[in-house]
Design a protein around this motif. Structure first.
Motif, short mmCIF file in Angstrom:
data_model
loop_
_atom_site.label_atom_id
_atom_site.label_comp_id
_atom_site.label_asym_id
_atom_site.label_seq_id
_atom_site.Cartn_x
_atom_site.Cartn_y
_atom_site.Cartn_z
N LEU A 108 21.75 63.22 -5.05
CA LEU A 108 21.94 61.98 -5.79
C LEU A 108 22.95 62.16 -6.91
CD1 LEU A 108 18.26 60.71 -6.10
CD2 LEU A 108 20.00 59.99 -4.47
N LYS A 109 22.89 63.32 -7.59
CA LYS A 109 23.81 63.62 -8.70
C LYS A 109 23.94 65.12 -8.82
CE LYS A 109 25.57 62.73 -13.04
NZ LYS A 109 26.69 63.58 -13.16
N ALA A 110 25.15 65.61 -8.74
CA ALA A 110 25.41 67.05 -8.85
C ALA A 110 26.03 67.35 -10.21
CB ALA A 110 26.35 67.51 -7.73
N GLY A 111 25.23 67.92 -11.08
CA GLY A 111 25.72 68.35 -12.38
C GLY A 111 25.97 69.85 -12.39
N ARG A 112 26.49 70.35 -13.50
CA ARG A 112 26.74 71.80 -13.59
C ARG A 112 25.45 72.60 -13.72
NH1 ARG A 112 30.55 72.24 -18.53
NH2 ARG A 112 28.63 71.31 -19.20
N ARG A 113 24.46 72.04 -14.45
CA ARG A 113 23.21 72.76 -14.70
C ARG A 113 22.03 72.26 -13.87
NH1 ARG A 113 25.46 72.85 -20.05
NH2 ARG A 113 25.83 75.00 -20.66
N LEU A 114 22.07 71.00 -13.46
CA LEU A 114 20.99 70.40 -12.67
C LEU A 114 21.58 69.57 -11.55
CD1 LEU A 114 18.70 69.07 -15.57
CD2 LEU A 114 18.41 71.18 -14.26
N VAL A 115 20.90 69.59 -10.41
CA VAL A 115 21.31 68.77 -9.26
C VAL A 115 20.10 67.94 -8.86
CG1 VAL A 115 22.21 68.77 -6.91
CG2 VAL A 115 22.90 70.59 -8.50
N VAL A 116 20.23 66.63 -8.95
CA VAL A 116 19.13 65.73 -8.57
C VAL A 116 19.26 65.43 -7.08
CG1 VAL A 116 18.01 63.51 -9.00
CG2 VAL A 116 19.05 64.77 -10.89
N VAL A 117 18.15 65.63 -6.36
CA VAL A 117 18.16 65.51 -4.91
C VAL A 117 17.05 64.58 -4.43
CG1 VAL A 117 19.19 67.78 -4.49
CG2 VAL A 117 16.71 67.57 -4.72
N GLN A 118 17.19 64.14 -3.20
CA GLN A 118 16.21 63.27 -2.56
C GLN A 118 16.08 63.69 -1.11
OE1 GLN A 118 17.50 59.20 -1.56
NE2 GLN A 118 15.78 58.52 -2.83
N SER A 119 14.91 63.51 -0.56
CA SER A 119 14.70 63.82 0.85
C SER A 119 13.69 62.84 1.43
CB SER A 119 14.18 65.26 0.98
OG SER A 119 14.10 65.64 2.32
N ASN A 120 13.92 62.45 2.67
CA ASN A 120 12.99 61.61 3.41
C ASN A 120 12.60 62.35 4.67
OD1 ASN A 120 12.81 58.98 1.91
ND2 ASN A 120 15.02 59.17 2.12
N VAL A 121 11.30 62.33 4.98
CA VAL A 121 10.79 63.04 6.15
C VAL A 121 10.22 62.01 7.12
CG1 VAL A 121 9.27 64.87 7.01
CG2 VAL A 121 10.25 65.04 4.71
N TYR A 122 10.55 62.20 8.40
CA TYR A 122 10.14 61.28 9.46
C TYR A 122 9.39 62.05 10.53
CZ TYR A 122 13.73 58.54 7.18
OH TYR A 122 14.48 57.88 6.23
N ALA A 123 8.33 61.45 11.06
CA ALA A 123 7.62 62.00 12.23
C ALA A 123 8.16 61.28 13.45
CB ALA A 123 6.12 61.79 12.10
N ILE A 124 8.50 62.06 14.46
CA ILE A 124 9.04 61.51 15.70
C ILE A 124 7.98 61.68 16.78
CG2 ILE A 124 10.98 61.51 17.30
CD1 ILE A 124 11.77 61.17 14.27
N ASP A 125 7.55 60.57 17.37
CA ASP A 125 6.55 60.57 18.43
C ASP A 125 7.14 59.80 19.60
OD1 ASP A 125 4.22 60.85 19.86
OD2 ASP A 125 3.05 59.44 18.66
N GLY A 126 7.75 60.54 20.53
CA GLY A 126 8.46 59.89 21.63
C GLY A 126 9.64 59.11 21.09
N GLU A 127 9.65 57.80 21.27
CA GLU A 127 10.73 56.94 20.78
C GLU A 127 10.43 56.35 19.40
OE1 GLU A 127 13.68 56.48 22.45
OE2 GLU A 127 12.88 58.00 23.81
N VAL A 128 9.22 56.61 18.88
CA VAL A 128 8.80 56.03 17.61
C VAL A 128 9.08 56.98 16.45
CG1 VAL A 128 6.84 55.10 16.31
CG2 VAL A 128 7.00 54.70 18.78
N GLU A 129 9.76 56.48 15.44
CA GLU A 129 10.08 57.25 14.24
C GLU A 129 9.36 56.61 13.06
OE1 GLU A 129 14.19 58.81 13.30
OE2 GLU A 129 14.04 57.21 11.82
N THR A 130 8.54 57.41 12.34
CA THR A 130 7.76 56.90 11.22
C THR A 130 8.15 57.65 9.95
OG1 THR A 130 5.91 56.44 12.70
CG2 THR A 130 5.42 56.50 10.34
N HIS A 131 8.48 56.91 8.91
CA HIS A 131 8.80 57.51 7.61
C HIS A 131 7.49 57.98 7.00
CE1 HIS A 131 10.86 56.84 3.42
NE2 HIS A 131 10.79 58.11 3.76
N ILE A 132 7.32 59.30 6.86
CA ILE A 132 6.03 59.84 6.40
C ILE A 132 6.05 60.39 4.98
CG2 ILE A 132 5.26 60.32 8.75
CD1 ILE A 132 5.75 63.37 7.97
#
Length: 142
Positions: A108-132
């Motif tokens: 999200l923001k890359a600074g010299r001393r700190l880097v703010v990050v984000q992550s989203n994880v999804y479960a995949i069940d066949g053709e169905v993708e769920t944001h978990i």
């Protein structure tokens, strides 16, 4: 968009670092995509990584989300630098059920001393993708 990579060989740096991660190897995880400020990691939901109800364990979800976010941050570091997680918050949104998990991390923001990050994880069940899960945290360049 995050900062421009300061290491023109960031792809190799990330792949080499990922190959040294015993936890990711134990989970059967693989790097699916690496680009400037972004990383996607996938892993099967193995029986050995489930909790008592048969869902993928939250620790697996967290590990994948944290690693995807960390490697997204690593793509923007100087050659020879690494990153460590300083803090990471997770919201578990749904059970991890299905064939595999996909964690998409980004800067999200890359600074010299700190880097703010984000992550989203999804479960995949066949053709169905769920944001978990949704994660947000801070990486520290070292």
């Amino acid at each position: 968009m995050p900062s421009t990579p300061r290491n023109p060989d960031y792809d190799t740096t990330v792949k080499d670092s990922f190959a040294r991660q015993a936890m990711m190897a134990t989970a059967g995880a693989s790097l699916a995509e690496v680009s400037a400020g972004q990383c996607i990691i996938c892993a099967p939901i193995r029986a050995s990584m489930t909790q008592q109800h048969g869902f993928g364990h939250a620790a697996l979800t967290f590990a994948l989300g944290d690693s995807a976010a960390g490697y997204a941050a690593l793509t923007l570091m100087e050659k020879g630098q690494e990153v460590l997680t300083s803090e990471m918050k997770i919201n578990l949104l749904a059970p991890a059920k299905g064939d595999h998990l996909r964690a998409a991390g980004r800067v999200l923001k890359a600074g010299r001393r700190l880097v703010v990050v984000q992550s989203n994880v999804y479960a995949i069940d066949g053709e169905v993708e769920t944001h978990i899960a949704a994660l947000q945290g801070t990486m520290v360049p070292v």
